[in-house]
Design a protein around this motif. Structure first.
Motif, PDB file in Angstrom:
ATOM      1  N   ILE A 204      10.309   7.077  -6.446  1.00 17.16           N
ATOM      2  CA  ILE A 204       9.458   6.023  -5.899  1.00 17.16           C
ATOM      3  C   ILE A 204       9.909   4.649  -6.393  1.00 17.16           C
ATOM      4  O   ILE A 204       9.999   3.693  -5.619  1.00 17.16           O
ATOM      5  CB  ILE A 204       7.988   6.288  -6.256  1.00 17.16           C
ATOM      6  N   GLY A 265       1.086  -2.919  -7.600  1.00 11.63           N
ATOM      7  CA  GLY A 265       1.068  -2.977  -6.142  1.00 11.63           C
ATOM      8  C   GLY A 265       0.789  -4.369  -5.610  1.00 11.63           C
ATOM      9  O   GLY A 265       1.543  -4.906  -4.790  1.00 11.63           O
ATOM     10  N   THR A 585      -9.089   6.288   7.367  1.00 12.08           N
ATOM     11  CA  THR A 585      -8.442   6.834   6.171  1.00 12.08           C
ATOM     12  C   THR A 585      -9.284   7.941   5.542  1.00 12.08           C
ATOM     13  O   THR A 585      -8.777   9.016   5.215  1.00 12.08           O
ATOM     14  CB  THR A 585      -8.197   5.721   5.143  1.00 12.08           C
ATOM     15  N   ALA A 662       2.155   1.153  -0.687  1.00 16.20           N
ATOM     16  CA  ALA A 662       1.881   2.559  -0.384  1.00 16.20           C
ATOM     17  C   ALA A 662       2.691   3.474  -1.289  1.00 16.20           C
ATOM     18  O   ALA A 662       2.193   4.492  -1.787  1.00 16.20           O
ATOM     19  CB  ALA A 662       2.194   2.847   1.081  1.00 16.20           C
ATOM     20  N   ALA A 663       3.948   3.119  -1.531  1.00 15.04           N
ATOM     21  CA  ALA A 663       4.782   3.918  -2.424  1.00 15.04           C
ATOM     22  C   ALA A 663       4.236   3.900  -3.847  1.00 15.04           C
ATOM     23  O   ALA A 663       4.286   4.905  -4.566  1.00 15.04           O
ATOM     24  CB  ALA A 663       6.217   3.395  -2.407  1.00 15.04           C
ATOM     25  N   THR A 664       3.693   2.760  -4.250  1.00 14.38           N
ATOM     26  CA  THR A 664       3.097   2.658  -5.586  1.00 14.38           C
ATOM     27  C   THR A 664       1.919   3.620  -5.724  1.00 14.38           C
ATOM     28  O   THR A 664       1.796   4.344  -6.719  1.00 14.38           O
ATOM     29  CB  THR A 664       2.635   1.222  -5.856  1.00 14.38           C
ATOM     30  N   PHE A 665       1.042   3.638  -4.726  1.00 14.34           N
ATOM     31  CA  PHE A 665      -0.094   4.556  -4.773  1.00 14.34           C
ATOM     32  C   PHE A 665       0.359   6.011  -4.617  1.00 14.34           C
ATOM     33  O   PHE A 665      -0.279   6.917  -5.155  1.00 14.34           O
ATOM     34  CB  PHE A 665      -1.107   4.201  -3.693  1.00 14.34           C
ATOM     35  N   ALA A 666       1.453   6.230  -3.887  1.00 16.44           N
ATOM     36  CA  ALA A 666       1.958   7.593  -3.729  1.00 16.44           C
ATOM     37  C   ALA A 666       2.383   8.185  -5.069  1.00 16.44           C
ATOM     38  O   ALA A 666       2.371   9.408  -5.241  1.00 16.44           O
ATOM     39  CB  ALA A 666       3.126   7.615  -2.750  1.00 16.44           C
ATOM     40  N   SER A 667       2.742   7.325  -6.026  1.00 16.36           N
ATOM     41  CA  SER A 667       3.153   7.830  -7.341  1.00 16.36           C
ATOM     42  C   SER A 667       2.015   8.545  -8.059  1.00 16.36           C
ATOM     43  O   SER A 667       2.253   9.345  -8.967  1.00 16.36           O
ATOM     44  CB  SER A 667       3.667   6.673  -8.211  1.00 16.36           C
ATOM     45  N   ALA A 678      -4.096   9.782  -4.080  1.00 13.63           N
ATOM     46  CA  ALA A 678      -2.752   9.339  -3.712  1.00 13.63           C
ATOM     47  C   ALA A 678      -2.565   9.364  -2.194  1.00 13.63           C
ATOM     48  O   ALA A 678      -2.055   8.404  -1.599  1.00 13.63           O
ATOM     49  CB  ALA A 678      -1.706  10.217  -4.387  1.00 13.63           C
ATOM     50  N   THR A 682      -2.321   5.865   0.007  1.00 14.91           N
ATOM     51  CA  THR A 682      -1.056   5.651   0.705  1.00 14.91           C
ATOM     52  C   THR A 682      -1.281   5.477   2.203  1.00 14.91           C
ATOM     53  O   THR A 682      -0.779   4.528   2.820  1.00 14.91           O
ATOM     54  CB  THR A 682      -0.101   6.834   0.458  1.00 14.91           C
ATOM     55  N   MET A 686      -0.930   1.950   4.560  1.00 11.73           N
ATOM     56  CA  MET A 686      -0.016   1.952   5.707  1.00 11.73           C
ATOM     57  C   MET A 686      -0.759   1.605   6.995  1.00 11.73           C
ATOM     58  O   MET A 686      -0.268   0.832   7.823  1.00 11.73           O
ATOM     59  CB  MET A 686       0.668   3.312   5.832  1.00 11.73           C
TER      60      MET A 686
END
Length: 739
Positions: A204, A265, A585, A662-667, A678, A682, A686
């Protein structure tokens, strides 16, 4: 005020950079110790005393000396050959347990670096006591009490060390061991995911850096600002911990980690907003000095960044009115952190732009040369403005379809690790439950206190104890335990249901509390405590808070939008759009986890946290696009042409910022128990960035035209494009360019 800060920072960039660097280094060293002093571990401590389980916890601490920071591990001890324990075996188990209870467990250090010595030392001597023997004498249970939160890495290290010592010692005595409980399950899950967590976090972070490199074609523009955001994050964390110490506010142990994700983020978001506009101005005015450009861009974009940050601050500050203490402390903590990030965005980031100048985009020279060709952003702007009704209908249909997943939504208040049933801790719990009630490792307790000035005896409480044995779902009732002055008593119940299950919560909040209310002796008061009762009360507190926080947060955000946009209609449009994004969401999360994967429901904290993040952060992107739309509408040309230019100029910044955030929260997906958070964060970011801000809002703006800004509509002026060199295009007013 905003231009004063950005102006000073761009005039004296090295002083500003040096000040932030000193603060960052100093607070990065102090923050772990500061957070250790302001965090608490028990969820029940966050409940007001008016809740039954909170009153029970108060009696446990005041009358029985229970440590609120303690976490209990249940150790199963059995013969290696599988035979029943003999009296001699039981004496051997108790002797070995006594030895372990006298041995101090040293917290392991991962390395010998200086940073390691700044981490609070969790070394301790565990309290060990015999708990219960299986009816068939196949095993004996020991209760081990460790101090600290199960999410604390130091506590996890202490548990691993103790576990290995216990395994070795009992193995030498011809015994095998099993370990269960929340801490054991968390550590097993963390260990099983260690490789995935390391690889996932690395991928990520690599994705974020690679994306910045591809967008700006510069290594420096990708790495230097990330370092700046990290420095601001250290200062913000220190400010949160310091504010908590000054106000006496207690934070949940998970709050520091959440703050880090949020700050990283939004810090990257604000940085990208500045970088894209900085590059645009350098392209348009190659003869202008980079420091002058930095000052103009920072002042102009700083207004939008300030408004965006204040929406987040307002949203999370509303949690201060929540009754559940975990929310009440988390909200102001994040609000303080975001304010520090805002200050950094108006000072350190502009200073970096001024100091680096055109070298910020080194080694690429093409990034600042000439006018780029029309690209995807230009085509998107053209599509949205030529077919606004079609694009509006498509985006609303997509969001509405996802929002339909909300039908039948349920809340899950499970507090276990990840819910995985393949860990060694889960296997030990299953072995225990085959011969004993599942609740033996985490009992539901009834606490009784005398209110008539007299003392308590077991006989006086015998009627209550007998009534509790008759409650369906209670597998066993332990003997009554009196405190030292006999003015309080504890009766432990062992339900047959898993303490983390909905069945256990319904049992504690329903039949058990009903039996206690009916059979409590005169002159006494009784309260039901324990994990199932605490979670049941948390459910009630969260439900109450949702009805308060949602409307208050929405009203504050709408007020900020009203002041920023100076319009009555535009704030309504933006709030409705982000509200639809929130519903979509949460509906998607419900559809996936509850209806497809068969989970009991979505996490109890998800709706509130998701509402705040998606609405507040989604409003960031809406502010950026609407601010640019209004700016473009002040220039000559039609309203739709202005929307097209705004979409083109802001699409790269919003799309890149959305993907990075989004990638930050995906972590978070690599952390046990955070899978739902997560996924939802994400997806929500998006949808907010790519659907709501780049399609739905511009389509509405194209349909409504300048009427969107009623009652103060922006009017084009002949010299409108000459009012601010930082926004002056390098082409004719009706022509658009792409990055």
């Amino acid at each position: 005020m905003i231009r004063a800060l950005t102006g000073y920072s761009t005039r004296r960039p090295w002083k500003v950079i040096a000040l932030w660097a000193v603060l960052g280094v100093a607070l990065s060293a102090l923050t772990p110790t500061l957070f250790d002093r302001v965090t608490q571990n028990q969820a029940g401590d966050f409940l007001p005393r008016s809740y039954d389980s909170a009153a029970a916890l108060h009696i446990a601490k005041e009358r029985f000396g229970a440590n609120p920071d303690a976490t209990t591990v249940t150790v199963l001890v059995a013969r290696i050959d599988g035979k029943a324990l003999s009296p001699a075996d039981q004496k051997r188990v108790e002797a070995e347990a006594a030895k372990l209870g006298k041995r101090r467990v040293i917290m392991p250090r991962e390395d010998d670096g200086p940073q390691q010595f700044l981490i609070p030392d969790r070394s301790q001597t565990p309290r060990i006591a015999p708990a219960m023997t299986a009816p068939d004498r196949s095993f004996e249970l020991l209760s081990v009490e460790l101090i600290g939160n199960r999410a604390d890495k130091g506590v996890q290290g202490v548990y691993r060390t103790f576990r290995e010592a216990a395994r070795t010692q009992f193995s030498e005595a011809g015994m095998r061991t099993g370990f269960t409980g929340a801490l054991a399950d968390t550590v097993d899950t963390v260990d099983s995911r260690k490789t995935a967590t390391t690889v996932g976090s690395g991928l990520i972070m690599g994705l974020i850096i690679l994306l910045n490199v591809l967008v700006f074609r510069s290594v420096l523009a990708a790495l230097l600002p990330l370092l700046a955001v990290a420095v601001i994050g250290f200062v913000a964390a220190g400010a949160v911990a310091g504010a908590a110490m000054l106000t006496g506010l207690k934070l949940d142990a998970s709050t520091p980690g959440l703050i880090n994700v949020v700050l990283f983020g939004i810090g990257i978001d604000y940085l990208l907003f500045l970088l894209f506009r900085f590059r645009e101005q350098l392209r348009s005015w190659p003869e202008q000095s980079a420091r002058e450009v930095a000052a103009q861009v920072s002042g102009r974009v700083g207004t939008a960044i300030t408004s965006a940050a204040l929406t987040i601050v307002a949203a999370f500050a509303t949690l201060g009115v929540a009754t559940f203490g975990q929310f009440r402390s988390m909200g102001p903590a994040i609000a303080v952190a975001v304010l520090v990030m805002l200050l950094g965005s108006l000072t350190l980031l502009p200073a970096l732009l001024a100091a680096a100048g055109r070298k910020m985009f080194w080694p690429s020279r093409a990034a600042l040369r000439g006018e780029p060709r029309d690209g995807r952003a230009a085509r998107l702007g053209t599509l949205v403005t030529r077919r606004p009704l079609m694009m509006l209908t498509a985006s609303v249909a997509l969001l509405a379809a996802l929002a339909a997943g909300l039908i039948g939504i349920s809340m899950d208040y499970g507090q276990g690790g990840s819910g995985a049933q393949t860990t060694a801790a889960a296997a030990a719990a299953a072995e225990i439950s085959r011969t004993l009630p599942a609740g033996v490792s985490d009992p539901t307790s009834v606490f009784v206190a005398a209110t008539d000035g007299g003392t308590l005896t077991a006989d006086r409480l015998d009627g209550l104890s007998r009534a509790l044995t008759q409650v369906k779902g209670v597998g066993q009732v332990a003997r009554t335990v009196l405190n030292k002055d006999h003015r309080a008593a504890r009766i432990d119940l062992y339900p047959t249901a898993d303490p983390q299950s909905q069945q256990a919560r319904d049992l504690a909040s329903g039949p058990i509390r009903a039996a206690v209310a009916q059979h409590t002796p005169a002159g006494t008061t009784a309260h039901v405590g324990g994990t199932p009762a605490i979670i049941a009360d948390m459910s009630a507190a969260v439900d109450h808070d949702l009805t308060i926080v949602f409307p208050v947060a929405a009203a504050l955000i709408a007020l900020i939008l009203l002041l920023l946009l100076r319009s009555l209609l535009a704030p309504v449009i933006l709030m409705l759009s982000v509200g639809l994004g929130f519903a979509a969401t949460l509906g998607a999360a419900t559809l996936l986890f509850q209806h497809v994967l068969g989970k009991p429901g979505v996490s109890f904290a998800l709706p509130l946290v998701l509402f705040l993040f998606v609405v507040a952060l989604g409003t960031d992107y809406n502010i950026l696009i609407t601010d640019r739309i209004r700016e473009e509408m002040r220039r000559p040309g039609t309203a739709r042409a202005a929307v097209a230019r705004a979409v083109q100029h802001t699409t790269p910044a919003i799309a890149t910022a959305g993907v990075v955030l989004a990638a930050t929260f995906a972590s978070l997906i690599t952390s046990p128990g955070n899978e739902q958070m997560a996924f939802a964060m994400t997806l929500g970011i998006m949808l907010s960035a790519l659907v709501v801000s780049l399609v739905l809002v511009p389509a509405l703006a194209a349909l409504l035209g300048r009427a969107m800004w009623w009652p103060i509509r922006p009017r084009p002026t002949a010299g409108g494009h000459r009012q601010d060199r930082a926004t002056e295009p390098a082409q004719e007013p009706d022509r658009v360019t792409a990055y």
